[in-house]
Design an enzyme around this catalytic site. Sequence first.
Site, PDB file in Angstrom:
ATOM      1  N   LYS A  80       0.704  -1.134   0.055  1.00  0.00           N
ATOM      2  CA  LYS A  80      -0.084   0.149   0.093  1.00  0.00           C
ATOM      3  C   LYS A  80       0.688   1.406   0.011  1.00  0.00           C
ATOM      4  O   LYS A  80       2.013   1.124   0.360  1.00  0.00           O
ATOM      5  CB  LYS A  80      -0.963  -0.172   1.204  1.00  0.00           C
ATOM      6  CG  LYS A  80      -2.116   0.812   1.143  1.00  0.00           C
ATOM      7  CD  LYS A  80      -3.387   0.089   0.899  1.00  0.00           C
ATOM      8  CE  LYS A  80      -4.540   0.934   0.881  1.00  0.00           C
ATOM      9  NZ  LYS A  80      -5.658   0.068   0.734  1.00  0.00           N
ATOM     10  N   GLY A 180     -19.751   7.132   7.156  1.00  0.00           N
ATOM     11  CA  GLY A 180     -18.884   7.506   5.831  1.00  0.00           C
ATOM     12  C   GLY A 180     -19.760   6.848   4.939  1.00  0.00           C
ATOM     13  O   GLY A 180     -19.751   5.918   4.418  1.00  0.00           O
ATOM     14  N   VAL A 181     -20.094   8.053   4.101  1.00  0.00           N
ATOM     15  CA  VAL A 181     -20.719   7.668   2.481  1.00  0.00           C
ATOM     16  C   VAL A 181     -20.196   8.332   1.767  1.00  0.00           C
ATOM     17  O   VAL A 181     -20.588   9.069   0.761  1.00  0.00           O
ATOM     18  CB  VAL A 181     -22.482   8.157   2.692  1.00  0.00           C
ATOM     19  CG1 VAL A 181     -23.331   7.073   3.125  1.00  0.00           C
ATOM     20  CG2 VAL A 181     -22.675   9.382   3.494  1.00  0.00           C
ATOM     21  N   GLY A 182     -19.103   7.798   1.423  1.00  0.00           N
ATOM     22  CA  GLY A 182     -18.067   8.226   0.123  1.00  0.00           C
ATOM     23  C   GLY A 182     -18.321   7.479  -0.616  1.00  0.00           C
ATOM     24  O   GLY A 182     -19.310   6.832  -1.063  1.00  0.00           O
ATOM     25  N   ASN A 183     -17.177   6.974  -1.453  1.00  0.00           N
ATOM     26  CA  ASN A 183     -17.256   6.378  -2.915  1.00  0.00           C
ATOM     27  C   ASN A 183     -17.898   4.815  -2.771  1.00  0.00           C
ATOM     28  O   ASN A 183     -18.669   4.541  -3.411  1.00  0.00           O
ATOM     29  CB  ASN A 183     -15.810   6.116  -3.429  1.00  0.00           C
ATOM     30  CG  ASN A 183     -15.154   7.379  -3.947  1.00  0.00           C
ATOM     31  OD1 ASN A 183     -16.121   8.135  -4.792  1.00  0.00           O
ATOM     32  ND2 ASN A 183     -14.187   7.877  -3.838  1.00  0.00           N
ATOM     33  N   VAL A 184     -17.195   4.063  -1.762  1.00  0.00           N
ATOM     34  CA  VAL A 184     -17.976   2.710  -1.496  1.00  0.00           C
ATOM     35  C   VAL A 184     -19.176   3.029  -0.999  1.00  0.00           C
ATOM     36  O   VAL A 184     -20.316   2.332  -1.585  1.00  0.00           O
ATOM     37  CB  VAL A 184     -17.068   1.993  -0.732  1.00  0.00           C
ATOM     38  CG1 VAL A 184     -17.642   0.750  -0.693  1.00  0.00           C
ATOM     39  CG2 VAL A 184     -15.521   1.691  -1.330  1.00  0.00           C
ATOM     40  N   ALA A 185     -19.653   3.611   0.152  1.00  0.00           N
ATOM     41  CA  ALA A 185     -20.719   3.650   0.852  1.00  0.00           C
ATOM     42  C   ALA A 185     -22.096   4.143   0.193  1.00  0.00           C
ATOM     43  O   ALA A 185     -23.027   3.567   0.176  1.00  0.00           O
ATOM     44  CB  ALA A 185     -20.487   4.275   2.276  1.00  0.00           C
ATOM     45  N   TYR A 186     -21.733   4.985  -0.841  1.00  0.00           N
ATOM     46  CA  TYR A 186     -22.867   5.432  -1.487  1.00  0.00           C
ATOM     47  C   TYR A 186     -23.467   4.346  -2.451  1.00  0.00           C
ATOM     48  O   TYR A 186     -24.646   4.329  -2.214  1.00  0.00           O
ATOM     49  CB  TYR A 186     -22.388   6.630  -2.578  1.00  0.00           C
ATOM     50  CG  TYR A 186     -23.337   7.129  -3.343  1.00  0.00           C
ATOM     51  CD1 TYR A 186     -24.404   8.169  -2.879  1.00  0.00           C
ATOM     52  CD2 TYR A 186     -23.673   6.582  -4.599  1.00  0.00           C
ATOM     53  CE1 TYR A 186     -25.538   8.478  -3.531  1.00  0.00           C
ATOM     54  CE2 TYR A 186     -24.866   7.198  -5.377  1.00  0.00           C
ATOM     55  CZ  TYR A 186     -25.638   8.277  -4.854  1.00  0.00           C
ATOM     56  OH  TYR A 186     -26.828   8.423  -5.461  1.00  0.00           O
TER      57      TYR A 186
HETATM   58  N1  LIG Z   1     -12.526   2.255  -2.754  1.00  0.00           N
HETATM   59  C1  LIG Z   1     -12.427   0.976  -2.615  1.00  0.00           C
HETATM   60  O1  LIG Z   1     -12.570   0.298  -3.636  1.00  0.00           O
HETATM   61  C2  LIG Z   1     -12.096   0.361  -1.535  1.00  0.00           C
HETATM   62  C3  LIG Z   1     -11.642  -1.101  -1.444  1.00  0.00           C
HETATM   63  C4  LIG Z   1     -11.579  -1.615  -0.122  1.00  0.00           C
HETATM   64  C5  LIG Z   1     -11.658  -0.999   0.965  1.00  0.00           C
HETATM   65  N2  LIG Z   1     -11.858   0.233   1.173  1.00  0.00           N
HETATM   66  C6  LIG Z   1     -11.903   1.065   2.238  1.00  0.00           C
HETATM   67  O2  LIG Z   1     -13.210   1.658   2.444  1.00  0.00           O
HETATM   68  C7  LIG Z   1     -13.150   2.773   3.203  1.00  0.00           C
HETATM   69  C8  LIG Z   1     -13.873   3.643   2.214  1.00  0.00           C
HETATM   70  O3  LIG Z   1     -13.362   4.180   1.191  1.00  0.00           O
HETATM   71  P1  LIG Z   1     -13.864   4.995  -0.138  1.00  0.00           P
HETATM   72  O4  LIG Z   1     -13.061   4.575  -1.106  1.00  0.00           O
HETATM   73  O5  LIG Z   1     -15.311   5.157   0.034  1.00  0.00           O
HETATM   74  O6  LIG Z   1     -13.426   6.364   0.530  1.00  0.00           O
HETATM   75  P2  LIG Z   1     -13.946   7.889   0.601  1.00  0.00           P
HETATM   76  O7  LIG Z   1     -12.856   8.670   0.791  1.00  0.00           O
HETATM   77  O8  LIG Z   1     -14.809   7.967  -0.804  1.00  0.00           O
HETATM   78  O9  LIG Z   1     -15.096   7.701   1.580  1.00  0.00           O
HETATM   79  C9  LIG Z   1     -14.845   7.921   2.864  1.00  0.00           C
HETATM   80  C10 LIG Z   1     -15.839   8.807   3.685  1.00  0.00           C
HETATM   81  O10 LIG Z   1     -15.672   8.640   5.046  1.00  0.00           O
HETATM   82  C11 LIG Z   1     -15.729   9.883   5.347  1.00  0.00           C
HETATM   83  N3  LIG Z   1     -15.385   9.932   6.703  1.00  0.00           N
HETATM   84  C12 LIG Z   1     -13.748   9.969   7.254  1.00  0.00           C
HETATM   85  N4  LIG Z   1     -13.834   9.981   8.532  1.00  0.00           N
HETATM   86  C13 LIG Z   1     -15.177   9.922   9.094  1.00  0.00           C
HETATM   87  C14 LIG Z   1     -15.668   9.818  10.375  1.00  0.00           C
HETATM   88  N5  LIG Z   1     -14.972   9.799  11.478  1.00  0.00           N
HETATM   89  N6  LIG Z   1     -17.065   9.734  10.381  1.00  0.00           N
HETATM   90  C15 LIG Z   1     -17.921   9.803   9.293  1.00  0.00           C
HETATM   91  N7  LIG Z   1     -17.198   9.865   7.978  1.00  0.00           N
HETATM   92  C16 LIG Z   1     -16.100   9.829   7.783  1.00  0.00           C
HETATM   93  C17 LIG Z   1     -15.058  10.893   4.447  1.00  0.00           C
HETATM   94  O11 LIG Z   1     -15.686  12.227   4.776  1.00  0.00           O
HETATM   95  C18 LIG Z   1     -15.823   9.966   3.082  1.00  0.00           C
HETATM   96  O12 LIG Z   1     -16.912  10.661   2.716  1.00  0.00           O
HETATM   97  C19 LIG Z   1     -11.635   3.003   3.412  1.00  0.00           C
HETATM   98  O13 LIG Z   1     -11.291   2.470   4.548  1.00  0.00           O
HETATM   99  C20 LIG Z   1     -11.325   2.284   2.315  1.00  0.00           C
HETATM  100  O14 LIG Z   1      -9.607   2.039   2.472  1.00  0.00           O
HETATM  101  C21 LIG Z   1     -12.050   0.987  -0.191  1.00  0.00           C
HETATM  102  C1  LIG Z   2      -6.415  -2.154  -5.099  1.00  0.00           C
HETATM  103  C2  LIG Z   2      -7.452  -1.268  -4.383  1.00  0.00           C
HETATM  104  C3  LIG Z   2      -8.647  -1.478  -5.190  1.00  0.00           C
HETATM  105  C4  LIG Z   2      -7.283  -1.297  -3.274  1.00  0.00           C
HETATM  106  C5  LIG Z   2      -8.314  -1.016  -2.270  1.00  0.00           C
HETATM  107  N1  LIG Z   2      -8.396   0.581  -1.986  1.00  0.00           N
HETATM  108  C6  LIG Z   2      -8.615  -1.773  -1.190  1.00  0.00           C
HETATM  109  O1  LIG Z   2      -8.035  -1.268  -0.074  1.00  0.00           O
HETATM  110  O2  LIG Z   2      -8.654  -2.930  -1.141  1.00  0.00           O
END
Ligand SMILES: NC(=O)c1ccc[n+]([C@@H]2O[C@H](COP(=O)([O-])OP(=O)(O)OC[C@H]3O[C@@H](n4cnc5c(N)ncnc54)[C@H](O)[C@@H]3O)[C@@H](O)[C@H]2O)c1
Ligand SMILES: CC(C)C[C@H](N)C(=O)O
Length: 364
Positions: A80, A180-186
Amino acid sequence: MAIFDKMEQHDYEQLVFCQDKTSGLKAIICIHDTTLGPALGGTRMWNYATEEEAIEDAIRLGRGMTYKNAAAGLNLGGGKTVIIGDPLKDKNEEMFRAFGRFVQGLNGRYITAEDVGTTVADMDLIREETDFVTGVSPAFGSSGNPSPVTAYGVYKGMKAGALEAFGDDSLEGKTVTVQGVGNVAYTLCKHLHEEGAKLIVSDINEEAVQRAVNDFGAVAVAPNDIYSQEADIFAPCAMGAIINDDTIPQLKVKLVAGSANNQLKEERHGDELEARGIVYTPDFVINSGGVINVADELYGYNEERALKRVGTIYDSISKIFEISKRDGIPSYKAADRLAEERIERVAKSRSSFLRNEHNIISRR
Ligand SMILES: NC(=O)c1ccc[n+]([C@@H]2O[C@H](COP(=O)([O-])OP(=O)(O)OC[C@H]3O[C@@H](n4cnc5c(N)ncnc54)[C@H](O)[C@@H]3O)[C@@H](O)[C@H]2O)c1
Ligand SMILES: CC(C)C[C@H](N)C(=O)O
């Protein structure tokens, strides 16, 4: 901080510190383990308070990717990157291109992708300098943004968790708290809403909250109030270490299932969930959809094949509950065991092959 002691503790292979004065890049690449293949893991950009905090995050996340990739059956090791900086203010083209040159310098030992704070556009800039990046724009034959696919995997894994916790995998009528309703959670909220779940959401970003309220009829609560809601399922989808001594006593749910990496602050917090009868779907298994999707690019991306594989997260989570019962261990330990056993098996079988063995990079 005694860095080598830390690396030795969990057997980390390599930490790379990358600095570029012109762009302001300060990045740490952590390659944890390459037994199964090159280390694939995303790049997180975050405004860390201290360098120690950034190093700690890089190494915890890097190790998590080793376990995630192993448990997902991928021929990939774990790593990472963290970039120190505010993703809303400090990004520039030169920064990601400089980072891409550092990645290229590792000659395939590490392959990057998105994580918190980075986007497909950032990956496109990295791609200008290196072959070892995934999750770039679909126009380049890539899989694009991994987040919606991660969300699909989390949704499937949550259903397997629901079967274990409630005896039925339907999420209709269930109340799910989403942190957290960012990229994944939306996208996760979209799946849950479509299945008839009720949503309670929190985010430190007001716009993100509003979007979930408008689009899915979610109820918004303050960030610190998310743990204590009357609900069935808690979905941590923000940052790590949120299952801890402060939050566990507040939880009223029967299931914890979300996308965040490193949800347990310490392993003993997984034991504590188990002791309280709260089902825990191990983070690195339920959130492996994104990496399964981007890893497919290494074979020439095929969406149908990738999504089919992501759908098997349901079976993987069910298998973990089986191991957990069979061996009398909490689910987080069962997931660790699954990953560690695969790494050990592959390491043993590899010792009988030649050094220039068939590997993912040589096939690109
Ligand atoms: N994007 C992926 O494909 C992916 C894959 C595997 C794991 N993850 C994990 O999932 C999680 C979310 O990833 P993402 O890509 O949606 O990120 P993101 O940045 O799009 O969303 C995260 C959201 O969490 C919010 N946040 C941060 N701290 C907070 C708190 N204390 N309380 C409430 N909200 C809070 C942020 O404002 C943001 O909207 C991360 O831990 C990431 O490592 C993501
Ligand atoms: C390779 C990526 C899609 C990694 C992703 N952010 C994860 O934590 O799995």
